[in-house]
Design a protein around this motif. Structure first.
Motif, short mmCIF file in Angstrom:
data_model
loop_
_atom_site.label_atom_id
_atom_site.label_comp_id
_atom_site.label_asym_id
_atom_site.label_seq_id
_atom_site.Cartn_x
_atom_site.Cartn_y
_atom_site.Cartn_z
N SER A 10 0.83 -1.20 0.00
CA SER A 10 0.00 0.00 0.00
C SER A 10 0.87 1.25 0.00
N GLY A 11 0.22 2.40 0.09
CA GLY A 11 0.94 3.67 0.10
C GLY A 11 1.42 4.03 1.49
N ILE A 42 3.66 4.79 -2.94
CA ILE A 42 5.06 4.37 -2.78
C ILE A 42 5.17 2.86 -2.94
N GLY A 43 4.09 2.14 -2.69
CA GLY A 43 4.08 0.70 -2.93
C GLY A 43 4.28 0.36 -4.40
N VAL A 47 7.04 -2.38 -5.56
CA VAL A 47 6.74 -3.61 -6.30
C VAL A 47 7.39 -3.61 -7.68
N SER A 48 7.59 -2.43 -8.25
CA SER A 48 8.21 -2.38 -9.58
C SER A 48 9.68 -2.77 -9.52
N ILE A 49 10.31 -2.52 -8.42
CA ILE A 49 11.70 -2.97 -8.24
C ILE A 49 11.72 -4.48 -7.98
N ALA A 154 2.83 8.53 -11.43
CA ALA A 154 1.45 8.99 -11.19
C ALA A 154 0.88 8.33 -9.95
N SER A 155 1.15 7.03 -9.76
CA SER A 155 0.62 6.31 -8.61
C SER A 155 1.11 6.93 -7.30
N ALA A 156 2.28 7.57 -7.34
CA ALA A 156 2.84 8.19 -6.14
C ALA A 156 2.57 9.69 -6.06
N SER A 157 1.77 10.21 -6.97
CA SER A 157 1.52 11.66 -7.02
C SER A 157 0.29 12.01 -6.19
N ILE A 158 0.52 12.33 -4.93
CA ILE A 158 -0.56 12.71 -4.03
C ILE A 158 -1.05 14.10 -4.41
#
Length: 308
Positions: A10-11, A42-43, A47-49, A154-158
């Protein structure tokens, strides 16, 4: 026969270091492998790494890479820079911060050839501002390759903190606005086990436990307001997953899948992230220790869940 495990992260901004510590224990002490990787905020970076690994030996190397990334962070400047004029930027449609360092970390740590290898499946979640569409960028779709780093960003762009990421004519933000712990999508993959790492503690009713903070006004308490919203969304995902495992009559056709949930025992700070090395090391240690005693959601019986 190898178990098909799904890892869901999760984030949590700098508390993503907690996830790195938890994965360190799972991979190096439990010997876990994963076939499916789902991440939000941030998750998504984490996970991408990890999802670049093609076997257990590579998983150990990618886990070390993830730890090294977090330990290399020396403060918020490693992730973002502050825009001039501070909160005045919001009046002109701009964000408080620019994720310059995060863009560099993505380019340095993610090899798209490895990430799009068919061995594993990696999904990151994001939301389109114009339509509210929840989108899973999936490495099984070759057309995602050219924009995948943008989807992670984008997924980390709050909202308010970071600018939206423009992809395909839309403005994309943090997937946590709608699905911070995408367990519904994970159930669709029909894995043998699901492991969820959250960055907030879970109470007896599976609700999130947030730290108490003093009221300082809507802008200064923006981090807490975002945390309340996103943690509530994540908790509903976990409660739904538990309900699916407990009641086949309400959810016909859904397979019961064991869930292992790793969460901190006490609430982590919800202040604006500083990415201070001391905090990162502390969160990594907490994550490692929390992984030793996960919360297990049962797939039937009288007890809905128990802690090891």
């Amino acid at each position: 026969m190898k178990l098909k495990r799904a890892l869901v992260l999760s984030g949590g901004s700098e508390r993503g270091a907690f996830e790195a510590g938890a994965v360190d224990y799972l991979v190096n002490q439990e010997g876990f492998d994963f076939s499916y990787f789902f991440g939000t905020s941030i998750g998504a970076l984490n996970v991408s790494i990890l999802g670049q690994a093609r076997d257990h030996e590579e998983m150990k190397l990618r886990t070390q890479q993830l730890k090294n990334l977090w330990l290399s962070i020396r403060g918020y400047r490693s992730i973002y820079r502050k825009n001039l004029l501070g909160m005045v930027n919001l009046l002109f449609g701009r964000a408080l911060y620019e994720p310059v360092g995060l863009r560099c970390l993505l380019k340095q740590n993610i090899d798209l050839d490895c990430l799009f290898d068919p061995t594993n499946v990696v999904n990151v979640t994001t939301v389109a501002l114009e339509t509210g569409e929840l989108f899973y960028a999936d490495t099984r779709s070759p057309e995602m390759r050219k924009d995948f780093l943008h989807y992670i960003l984008a997924s980390a762009s709050i909202p308010f903190y970071f600018p939206a990421v423009q992809i395909g004519g839309k403005h994309w933000y943090d997937g946590g606005l709608r699905d911070i712990t995408p367990l519904g999508a994970v159930f669709d993959e029909n894995p043998d086990e699901i492991i969820v790492v959250t960055t907030y503690p879970i109470g007896p009713d599976l609700d999130p436990i947030l730290p108490r903070v003093p009221y300082r006004g809507p802008l200064k308490n923006l981090s807490q307001m975002i945390a309340i919203t996103m943690n509530a969304i994540a908790a509903k995902d976990i409660q739904l997953a538990n309900a699916i495992n407990q009641d086949n009559r309400t959810f016909p056709g859904r397979r019961k899948i064991p869930l292992r949930i790793i969460a901190p025992e006490q609430a982590l700070s919800q202040k604006s992230p500083t990415f201070h090395p001391t905090a990162i090391r502390k969160y990594m240690e907490l994550g490692y220790n929390a992984a030793r005693k996960p919360l297990l959601l049962s797939t039937g019986g009288l007890c809905p869940y128990y802690r090891m």
